[in-house]
Design a protein around this motif. Structure first.
Motif, PDB file in Angstrom:
ATOM      1  N   TYR A 136      30.429  39.823  33.776  1.00 15.34           N
ATOM      2  CA  TYR A 136      31.605  40.637  34.070  1.00 15.34           C
ATOM      3  C   TYR A 136      31.206  42.110  34.206  1.00 15.34           C
ATOM      4  O   TYR A 136      30.147  42.517  33.709  1.00 15.34           O
ATOM      5  CB  TYR A 136      32.657  40.490  32.961  1.00 15.34           C
ATOM      6  CG  TYR A 136      32.878  39.070  32.518  1.00 15.34           C
ATOM      7  CD1 TYR A 136      33.411  38.131  33.393  1.00 15.34           C
ATOM      8  CD2 TYR A 136      32.540  38.656  31.228  1.00 15.34           C
ATOM      9  CE1 TYR A 136      33.600  36.810  32.990  1.00 15.34           C
ATOM     10  CE2 TYR A 136      32.724  37.341  30.820  1.00 15.34           C
ATOM     11  CZ  TYR A 136      33.252  36.430  31.702  1.00 15.34           C
ATOM     12  OH  TYR A 136      33.432  35.134  31.311  1.00 15.34           O
ATOM     13  N   TYR A 142      38.552  44.387  31.501  1.00 11.58           N
ATOM     14  CA  TYR A 142      38.478  43.048  32.092  1.00 11.58           C
ATOM     15  C   TYR A 142      37.375  42.225  31.428  1.00 11.58           C
ATOM     16  O   TYR A 142      37.580  41.060  31.062  1.00 11.58           O
ATOM     17  CB  TYR A 142      38.224  43.157  33.593  1.00 11.58           C
ATOM     18  CG  TYR A 142      37.992  41.826  34.283  1.00 11.58           C
ATOM     19  CD1 TYR A 142      39.057  40.989  34.586  1.00 11.58           C
ATOM     20  CD2 TYR A 142      36.704  41.411  34.632  1.00 11.58           C
ATOM     21  CE1 TYR A 142      38.851  39.768  35.217  1.00 11.58           C
ATOM     22  CE2 TYR A 142      36.493  40.196  35.266  1.00 11.58           C
ATOM     23  CZ  TYR A 142      37.561  39.378  35.559  1.00 11.58           C
ATOM     24  OH  TYR A 142      37.357  38.168  36.175  1.00 11.58           O
ATOM     25  N   THR A 145      38.251  41.304  27.799  1.00 10.84           N
ATOM     26  CA  THR A 145      39.286  40.265  27.777  1.00 10.84           C
ATOM     27  C   THR A 145      38.681  38.893  28.047  1.00 10.84           C
ATOM     28  O   THR A 145      39.019  37.898  27.378  1.00 10.84           O
ATOM     29  CB  THR A 145      40.373  40.579  28.813  1.00 10.84           C
ATOM     30  OG1 THR A 145      40.928  41.868  28.549  1.00 10.84           O
ATOM     31  CG2 THR A 145      41.480  39.539  28.765  1.00 10.84           C
ATOM     32  N   GLN A 146      37.795  38.834  29.017  1.00 11.61           N
ATOM     33  CA  GLN A 146      37.142  37.565  29.339  1.00 11.61           C
ATOM     34  C   GLN A 146      36.256  37.098  28.183  1.00 11.61           C
ATOM     35  O   GLN A 146      36.192  35.892  27.888  1.00 11.61           O
ATOM     36  CB  GLN A 146      36.310  37.713  30.623  1.00 11.61           C
ATOM     37  CG  GLN A 146      37.124  38.042  31.870  1.00 11.61           C
ATOM     38  CD  GLN A 146      37.951  36.866  32.358  1.00 11.61           C
ATOM     39  OE1 GLN A 146      38.252  35.936  31.623  1.00 11.61           O
ATOM     40  NE2 GLN A 146      38.349  36.898  33.612  1.00 11.61           N
ATOM     41  N   PRO A 229      43.946  42.894  42.136  1.00  8.91           N
ATOM     42  CA  PRO A 229      43.239  42.506  40.910  1.00  8.91           C
ATOM     43  C   PRO A 229      43.411  41.027  40.617  1.00  8.91           C
ATOM     44  O   PRO A 229      44.350  40.390  41.106  1.00  8.91           O
ATOM     45  CB  PRO A 229      43.912  43.366  39.841  1.00  8.91           C
ATOM     46  CG  PRO A 229      45.272  43.651  40.362  1.00  8.91           C
ATOM     47  CD  PRO A 229      45.114  43.742  41.854  1.00  8.91           C
ATOM     48  N   PHE A 233      45.670  40.851  35.464  1.00  4.13           N
ATOM     49  CA  PHE A 233      44.980  42.106  35.226  1.00  4.13           C
ATOM     50  C   PHE A 233      45.540  43.202  36.125  1.00  4.13           C
ATOM     51  O   PHE A 233      46.290  42.940  37.069  1.00  4.13           O
ATOM     52  CB  PHE A 233      43.474  41.949  35.442  1.00  4.13           C
ATOM     53  CG  PHE A 233      42.821  41.059  34.424  1.00  4.13           C
ATOM     54  CD1 PHE A 233      42.387  41.571  33.213  1.00  4.13           C
ATOM     55  CD2 PHE A 233      42.672  39.697  34.666  1.00  4.13           C
ATOM     56  CE1 PHE A 233      41.808  40.753  32.263  1.00  4.13           C
ATOM     57  CE2 PHE A 233      42.080  38.873  33.728  1.00  4.13           C
ATOM     58  CZ  PHE A 233      41.648  39.408  32.516  1.00  4.13           C
ATOM     59  N   ASP A 237      42.245  48.056  34.350  1.00  2.28           N
ATOM     60  CA  ASP A 237      41.327  47.212  33.584  1.00  2.28           C
ATOM     61  C   ASP A 237      39.904  47.257  34.138  1.00  2.28           C
ATOM     62  O   ASP A 237      38.991  46.683  33.539  1.00  2.28           O
ATOM     63  CB  ASP A 237      41.829  45.762  33.572  1.00  2.28           C
ATOM     64  CG  ASP A 237      43.159  45.617  32.849  1.00  2.28           C
ATOM     65  OD1 ASP A 237      43.407  46.395  31.921  1.00  2.28           O
ATOM     66  OD2 ASP A 237      43.948  44.730  33.221  1.00  2.28           O
ATOM     67  N   PHE A 238      39.720  47.949  35.260  1.00  2.00           N
ATOM     68  CA  PHE A 238      38.394  48.086  35.873  1.00  2.00           C
ATOM     69  C   PHE A 238      37.924  49.540  35.862  1.00  2.00           C
ATOM     70  O   PHE A 238      36.997  49.900  36.572  1.00  2.00           O
ATOM     71  CB  PHE A 238      38.414  47.530  37.295  1.00  2.00           C
ATOM     72  CG  PHE A 238      38.648  46.044  37.336  1.00  2.00           C
ATOM     73  CD1 PHE A 238      37.583  45.160  37.434  1.00  2.00           C
ATOM     74  CD2 PHE A 238      39.928  45.516  37.236  1.00  2.00           C
ATOM     75  CE1 PHE A 238      37.803  43.787  37.449  1.00  2.00           C
ATOM     76  CE2 PHE A 238      40.158  44.150  37.246  1.00  2.00           C
ATOM     77  CZ  PHE A 238      39.086  43.287  37.354  1.00  2.00           C
TER      78      PHE A 238
END
Length: 408
Positions: A136, A142, A145-146, A229, A233, A237-238
């Protein structure tokens, strides 16, 4: 809202017009004061004065009343609009908080929310390096979260200060390797850094590779809104996150925080930057009540000394000088260090082996291993090999694979 406002104004004007016409009828008005019986010679004068007064009252007063009424109506409508906007903003904020809380509650939660609680589980722990930088975009919300969804026990992050003194989650002391621009973090404000696309150069398994065709960078443009996104998301978040954002978005996860020492424009390490970051970090850990759910590391021993003085109840791992003195010369480590975070290799020499892990365990400590990201291919089998060497924690670039390896 505008349509109803004009209906109201028209109704008010009509009512005032009717009132004005009625006021112009002399037979229906009573004199404002009793009048003395005039003589014949003064009747014309009195009548003229009365008529003048009547005309003045009829012509001007309704207009003044109308203007005042319109002004009151405008003020009332403005107040209603402000109130409606505030209510809408509050409703949006509540919905967003509920959505985030729901997403957190739906993700797999760690078995313990404190460092001591995790260590007491007596099983290998998965620490998601930068949120899982091999799978990621490095250090993004992001990614974290993953990693949480994959079952990571701990989230690892690097921190340093912006030009305006905000603690951000950032590995390099420039933004060159992950964003669309270049520049030193110490010379950029939070607003300038926040606007950047932190996934601009992301390639799975190849962090920092800027040589591939544009279409290979799969998340490029999400931050700026040019690309939609992933479901669930948002563009933010990026972006580059702050420490507070990560700590608040993942309240149940222990955080493994490395304080970075920034360099001068000449490329020389500046230890004062690490100490300054330690001061801000200590204050924010206390503010957030995260004293028992954060462990701090740094290569710089002076930075850790500052953190230990400012936040003595926060767990730390030893710095480079202390580790080398212990590893090479057997110099005792401070008893406060329950967890040693060591590299798989150091300057080409393999460090982690069964002998090292046994030595650490004999001192009653735990060993977590971190990887350079370039000297190995992180696979489930690779993680299993590290676990066979006695490692207690995997600081993994692929947290889902690491979780699978620990579940065997």
């Amino acid at each position: 809202m505008a349509r109803w406002r004009w209906f109201g104004l028209l109704a008010l004007v009509a009512a005032l017009f009717v009132a004005g016409c009625a006021g112009g009828d002399d037979q229906s008005r009573e004199p404002s004061e009793p009048q003395a019986s005039p003589s014949a010679s003064s009747t014309t004068t009195t009548t003229t004065v009365t008529t003048t007064t009547t005309v003045t009252t009829t012509t001007l007063d309704p207009r003044l009343a109308e203007a005042a009424a319109i002004e009151r109506l405008d003020a009332q409508l403005a107040a209603e609009i402000r109130s409606g906007e505030q209510q809408l903003a509050t409703a949006i904020a509540r919905a967003e908080a509920l959505r985030r809380a729901q997403s957190i509650s739906e993700a797999p939660q760690p078995r313990a929310t404190t460092l001591d609680g995790l260590l007491a589980l007596d099983r290998p722990l998965v620490i998601a390096h930068a949120g899982g930088d091999q799978d990621y975009p490095h250090s993004t919300i992001y990614a974290y979260t993953q990693a949480a969804a994959a079952g990571a026990d701990i989230l690892e992050l690097d921190v340093q200060l912006t030009a305006d003194g905000v603690l951000i989650v950032q590995h390099d002391d420039t933004v060159d390797r992950t964003t669309e621009t270049t520049g030193r973090v110490a010379e950029l404000t939070l607003a300038e850094i926040k606007a950047l696309d932190n996934a601009y150069w992301f390639l799975p398994g190849q962090w920092g590779d800027q040589t591939q065709p544009d279409e290979e960078y799969v998340f490029r443009g999400v931050r700026t809104g040019a690309v939609e996104p992933p479901e669930g998301f948002e563009p933010d978040d990026f972006s580059v996150a702050t420490f507070k954002e990560v700590a608040q978005r993942f309240p149940n996860h222990v955080l493994d925080v490395e304080i970075k020492v920034q360099t001068t424009p000449d490329g020389e390490p500046d230890p004062s930057t690490g100490i300054a970051a330690a001061e801000v970090l200590a204050a924010e850990i206390t503010e957030l009540g995260r004293e028992q759910s954060v462990i701090v590391s740094s290569f710089n021993d002076a930075t850790l000394a500052a953190l230990n003085e400012l936040a003595p109840s926060v767990a730390t791992s030893p710095g480079l000088d202390a580790m080398l003195a212990w590893y090479l010369s057997g110099v005792p480590l401070d008893p406060r260090y329950d967890v040693l975070q060591v590299p798989l290799t150091f300057e080409g020499v393999e460090v982690v082996n069964p002998e090292l892990t046994e030595r650490i365990h004999n001192e009653g400590r735990y060993v977590w291993v971190w990887l350079s990201g370039t000297d190995v291919v992180e696979t489930r089998e690779f993680y299993a090999d590290l676990l066979a060497r006695g490692v207690d924690g995997l600081i993994a670039g692929r947290p889902a694979e690491a979780v699978a390896a620990t579940s065997r």
